[in-house]
Scaffold this active site. Structure first.
Site, PDB file in Angstrom:
ATOM      1  N   ASN A  96     -10.424   4.835   2.491  1.00 61.47           N
ATOM      2  CA  ASN A  96      -9.418   4.800   1.447  1.00 61.47           C
ATOM      3  C   ASN A  96      -9.383   5.806   0.308  1.00 61.47           C
ATOM      4  O   ASN A  96     -10.118   6.893   0.478  1.00 61.47           O
ATOM      5  CB  ASN A  96      -9.630   3.471   0.611  1.00 61.47           C
ATOM      6  CG  ASN A  96      -8.710   2.381   0.876  1.00 61.47           C
ATOM      7  OD1 ASN A  96      -7.411   2.659   0.847  1.00 61.47           O
ATOM      8  ND2 ASN A  96      -8.984   1.136   0.982  1.00 61.47           N
ATOM      9  N   GLU A 144       0.770  -1.120  -0.010  1.00 56.30           N
ATOM     10  CA  GLU A 144      -0.143  -0.008  -0.119  1.00 56.30           C
ATOM     11  C   GLU A 144       0.777   1.228  -0.032  1.00 56.30           C
ATOM     12  O   GLU A 144       1.917   1.182   0.051  1.00 56.30           O
ATOM     13  CB  GLU A 144      -0.986   0.175   1.225  1.00 56.30           C
ATOM     14  CG  GLU A 144      -2.155  -0.784   1.250  1.00 56.30           C
ATOM     15  CD  GLU A 144      -3.318   0.014   0.209  1.00 56.30           C
ATOM     16  OE1 GLU A 144      -2.977   0.947  -0.332  1.00 56.30           O
ATOM     17  OE2 GLU A 144      -4.407  -0.445   0.382  1.00 56.30           O
ATOM     18  N   ASP A 160      -9.620   1.501  -4.037  1.00 56.67           N
ATOM     19  CA  ASP A 160      -8.507   1.722  -3.069  1.00 56.67           C
ATOM     20  C   ASP A 160      -7.734   2.851  -3.251  1.00 56.67           C
ATOM     21  O   ASP A 160      -8.265   4.155  -3.317  1.00 56.67           O
ATOM     22  CB  ASP A 160      -7.514   0.305  -3.040  1.00 56.67           C
ATOM     23  CG  ASP A 160      -7.162   0.081  -1.727  1.00 56.67           C
ATOM     24  OD1 ASP A 160      -6.581   0.795  -1.221  1.00 56.67           O
ATOM     25  OD2 ASP A 160      -7.105  -1.171  -1.623  1.00 56.67           O
TER      26      ASP A 160
END
Length: 305
Positions: free
Chosen positions: A159, A23, A208
């Site tokens: 997100n 991430e 995301d």
């Protein structure tokens, strides 16, 4: 989908990292380095493009997101650990807690975070393990004194934080609700208003991590859909990049000329068959962009020593 001319060239490099949950892709122009995290392992990764050196910094807790600090030691960062905000030194491992606003909320953890154009770090929480029907996540901003400000709750998985080039529009996704929202952001009063649904994804695709290019187009990694989608400022899809991984998780535009699309991915929850079909899952992918450039992320500007 409007896509007469692709702005995305070929895949030019894959950084073999095999992250469980990659991430928070970031480009550091002075270091000429790509940073990202592995949430579940509690690691920050650094890849220097000039010598292709790949370093890992192991943290004491799981990490949801982080940002570089302005006017500070190169190795000093602000981190949204799973349980709260802290300053952390990557080499000395010194940690200074700023706030743990949801430490008593069992089953929640901090997730995606990013710095706005004015240097304020934002991060939201997610419901990782549900204990009550009323359980929810929230969105926070850290001010220049290191104090948290809660904006709203009713979030399942926070997100996709990013801002328009001028900083006056904020984008935020709730992955579980398949929605990307848009807000007007007043940079003087730090208030949000005029919430609207910017884009909705299909049931198998979860929005995301996001970033914004110099033209104000939004790039969003779509978990479960093998894709990164580019939206124009009106929320229309103008391009969709299919990548060789099931779970793209975050994007950044960086590289020496700010024309690389950098995509992190995940291996978590994939079946043995999916891992066999997509063996590159968990790696970082770099694509060449054409006629598109990115914006260097603003560093977090804290007065806290």
């Amino acid at each position: 989908m409007k896509n007469s001319t692709s702005c995305i060239g070929k895949l030019i490099h894959v950084i073999a990292s095999q992250n469980q949950l990659g991430e928070n892709a970031l480009w550091h122009p002075k270091q000429r380095a790509i940073y990202w995290i592995d949430i579940m392992a509690g690691d920050i990764h650094k890849y220097t493009v000039d010598d292709q050196a790949h370093q890992q910094y192991h943290l004491p807790y799981r990490i949801g997101s982080f940002a570089f600090l302005a006017h500070q030691d190169t190795y000093q960062v602000i981190v949204a650990f799973e349980q709260g905000f802290a300053l952390y030194h990557l080499e000395t491992h010194a940690i200074t807690w700023l706030s743990q606003p949801e430490v008593t909320q069992l089953g929640n953890r901090f997730n995606d975070g990013r710095t706005d154009r004015g240097g304020h770090f934002w991060a939201g929480t997610m419901v990782e393990t549900r204990h009550t029907p009323q359980q929810q996540g929230s969105l926070y901003r850290i001010d220049q004194y290191g104090q948290p400000h809660k904006y709203f709750s009713d979030i399942m998985i926070s997100n996709g934080l990013c801002w328009s080039p001028d900083g006056n529009i904020m984008y935020h996704a709730d992955s579980e609700r398949h929605s990307i929202y848009q807000y007007h952001y007043c940079q003087q009063s730090h208030t949000l208003s005029q919430k609207r649904l910017f884009a909705a994804t299909e049931n198998h695709a979860f929005p995301d991590g996001s970033t914004v290019d110099t033209d104000g187009f939004i790039w969003n990694a779509q978990w479960g859909d093998h894709s990164v989608v580019r939206y124009n400022p009106d929320g229309e899809i103008v391009e969709k990049l299919v990548i060789p991984a099931v779970q793209p998780s975050s994007v950044a535009i960086g590289g020496p000329n700010l024309d690389w699309l950098i995509v992190t991915t995940s291996r978590i929850t994939l079946s043995p068959q999916q891992l066999a079909d997509y063996p590159l899952s968990g790696n970082v992918f770099i694509y060449q962009l054409h006629n598109v450039t990115g914006i260097v992320d603003t560093q977090c500007d804290l007065l806290t020593p």
